[in-house]
Write a protein that holds these residues in place. Sequence first.
Motif, PDB file in Angstrom:
ATOM      1  N   ARG A  79      85.846  33.267 -15.815  1.00  0.00           N
ATOM      2  CA  ARG A  79      86.218  33.552 -16.984  1.00  0.00           C
ATOM      3  C   ARG A  79      85.630  34.866 -17.853  1.00  0.00           C
ATOM      4  O   ARG A  79      85.960  35.582 -18.358  1.00  0.00           O
ATOM      5  N   GLU A  82      86.684  37.889 -15.885  1.00  0.00           N
ATOM      6  CA  GLU A  82      87.932  38.436 -16.480  1.00  0.00           C
ATOM      7  C   GLU A  82      87.939  38.898 -17.937  1.00  0.00           C
ATOM      8  O   GLU A  82      88.477  39.908 -18.175  1.00  0.00           O
ATOM      9  N   GLY A  83      86.916  38.574 -18.609  1.00  0.00           N
ATOM     10  CA  GLY A  83      86.930  39.076 -19.865  1.00  0.00           C
ATOM     11  C   GLY A  83      86.226  40.349 -19.881  1.00  0.00           C
ATOM     12  O   GLY A  83      86.545  41.383 -20.568  1.00  0.00           O
ATOM     13  N   MET A  85      86.650  42.432 -17.702  1.00  0.00           N
ATOM     14  CA  MET A  85      87.782  43.483 -16.781  1.00  0.00           C
ATOM     15  C   MET A  85      88.863  43.845 -17.704  1.00  0.00           C
ATOM     16  O   MET A  85      89.453  44.901 -17.611  1.00  0.00           O
ATOM     17  N   ARG A  86      88.888  43.044 -18.932  1.00  0.00           N
ATOM     18  CA  ARG A  86      89.924  43.616 -19.934  1.00  0.00           C
ATOM     19  C   ARG A  86      89.077  44.485 -21.109  1.00  0.00           C
ATOM     20  O   ARG A  86      90.058  45.110 -21.609  1.00  0.00           O
ATOM     21  N   ARG A  87      88.140  45.003 -20.789  1.00  0.00           N
ATOM     22  CA  ARG A  87      87.414  45.894 -21.620  1.00  0.00           C
ATOM     23  C   ARG A  87      87.824  47.300 -21.277  1.00  0.00           C
ATOM     24  O   ARG A  87      87.869  47.657 -19.863  1.00  0.00           O
ATOM     25  N   PRO A  88      88.052  47.990 -22.280  1.00  0.00           N
ATOM     26  CA  PRO A  88      88.483  49.715 -21.794  1.00  0.00           C
ATOM     27  C   PRO A  88      87.351  50.284 -21.192  1.00  0.00           C
ATOM     28  O   PRO A  88      86.073  50.066 -21.727  1.00  0.00           O
ATOM     29  N   ARG A  90      86.258  50.697 -18.006  1.00  0.00           N
ATOM     30  CA  ARG A  90      85.570  49.662 -17.363  1.00  0.00           C
ATOM     31  C   ARG A  90      84.365  50.082 -16.903  1.00  0.00           C
ATOM     32  O   ARG A  90      83.783  51.081 -16.803  1.00  0.00           O
ATOM     33  N   ASP A 116      92.360  36.039  -8.133  1.00  0.00           N
ATOM     34  CA  ASP A 116      92.478  36.784  -9.192  1.00  0.00           C
ATOM     35  C   ASP A 116      91.251  37.852  -9.336  1.00  0.00           C
ATOM     36  O   ASP A 116      91.208  39.106  -9.518  1.00  0.00           O
ATOM     37  N   LYS A 120      90.251  42.322  -8.537  1.00  0.00           N
ATOM     38  CA  LYS A 120      89.612  43.421  -9.342  1.00  0.00           C
ATOM     39  C   LYS A 120      88.261  43.614  -8.921  1.00  0.00           C
ATOM     40  O   LYS A 120      87.818  44.762  -9.293  1.00  0.00           O
TER      41      LYS A 120
END
Length: 347
Positions: A79, A82-83, A85-88, A90, A116, A120
Amino acid sequence: MTESQTQIPVTVLTGYLGSGKTTLLNRILSENHGKRYAVIVNEFGEIGIDNELIVESDEEIYEMNNGCVCCTVRGDLIRVVEGLMRRPGRFDAIVVETTGLADPVPVAQTFFMDEDVRAKTKLDAVVALVDAKHLPLRLKDSREAEDQIAFADVVVLNKTDLVTAEELAAVEATIRAINPTAKIHRTTRAGVGLDQVLDRGAFDLSRALENDPHFLDGDHDHAHGDHDHVHDENCGHDHHDHGHASPIHDVTVQSVSLRGGEMDPKKFFPWIEKITQMEGPNILRLKGIIAIKDDPDRYVIQGVHMIMEGDHQRPWKDGEKHESRLVFIGRDLSTERLQRSFEACQA
């Protein structure tokens, strides 16, 4: 962009409390190295980051003024990743610290297995920090200390200024006995070049082999090419001295190096499957280059416990000996049985 270019390398950092992990992590979070690293730690408080360095924080993620970020694992590692990875904008890489006692294997398996996460990120290397002075005690107390070394691709042998040349030689001989293929860097105050621990490509066997053709030779008495030792102020002495030292204590981890000719794929693949299923709990790492009969490519495999993956690496070069090599690092492995059954898979 191929998938591997978009995958972010992940370094797993292990080592006991006091081995210098915090020093190393603080350097990543504060030095001007021009890269953006995301550091995942177990307890944010333990790192004790200087508040001056923190630009902004959104609860779990602290941004540093050198562009890196730091966050804590609360619960699920996947988790957290994944958090991130969502940040602009990277990151260049992710560093995951495991607590002093933690076994690095499950962390590595997360990146080796979870689909998943794997899309990435890619596991880059496992780095173990070792305190030269206290390693003998650690090894007496716990199997974890031995596992961390056995599992590592890179060992940072820290606090070398606190031991004599003889003690250092004995510690290094012990590390070699546990793990013949890891690169060892001798340091003080965790002063290893970040490029020596990050982006090593050690879990990418093809790259590891290109960087070091002798990667699987089994005989690593030449200390893996002395040129890659960190020569700091305490490293004036001869790097060949560890050849004569004997390991500090009886090591329970062993490595088994197998060599053979071309393999019959109908025999070899079922055999390796069976070995990893039966011996899985005892196998910490497995690495190999296999020559498969009638296959123009070298086949590389590597495994962690029972999980294994293999891939064609590159064509055999003209004049290159078609030889199969396999290294197991683990406990209670029967060398003779492995050798015999391995040879029986030959074409």
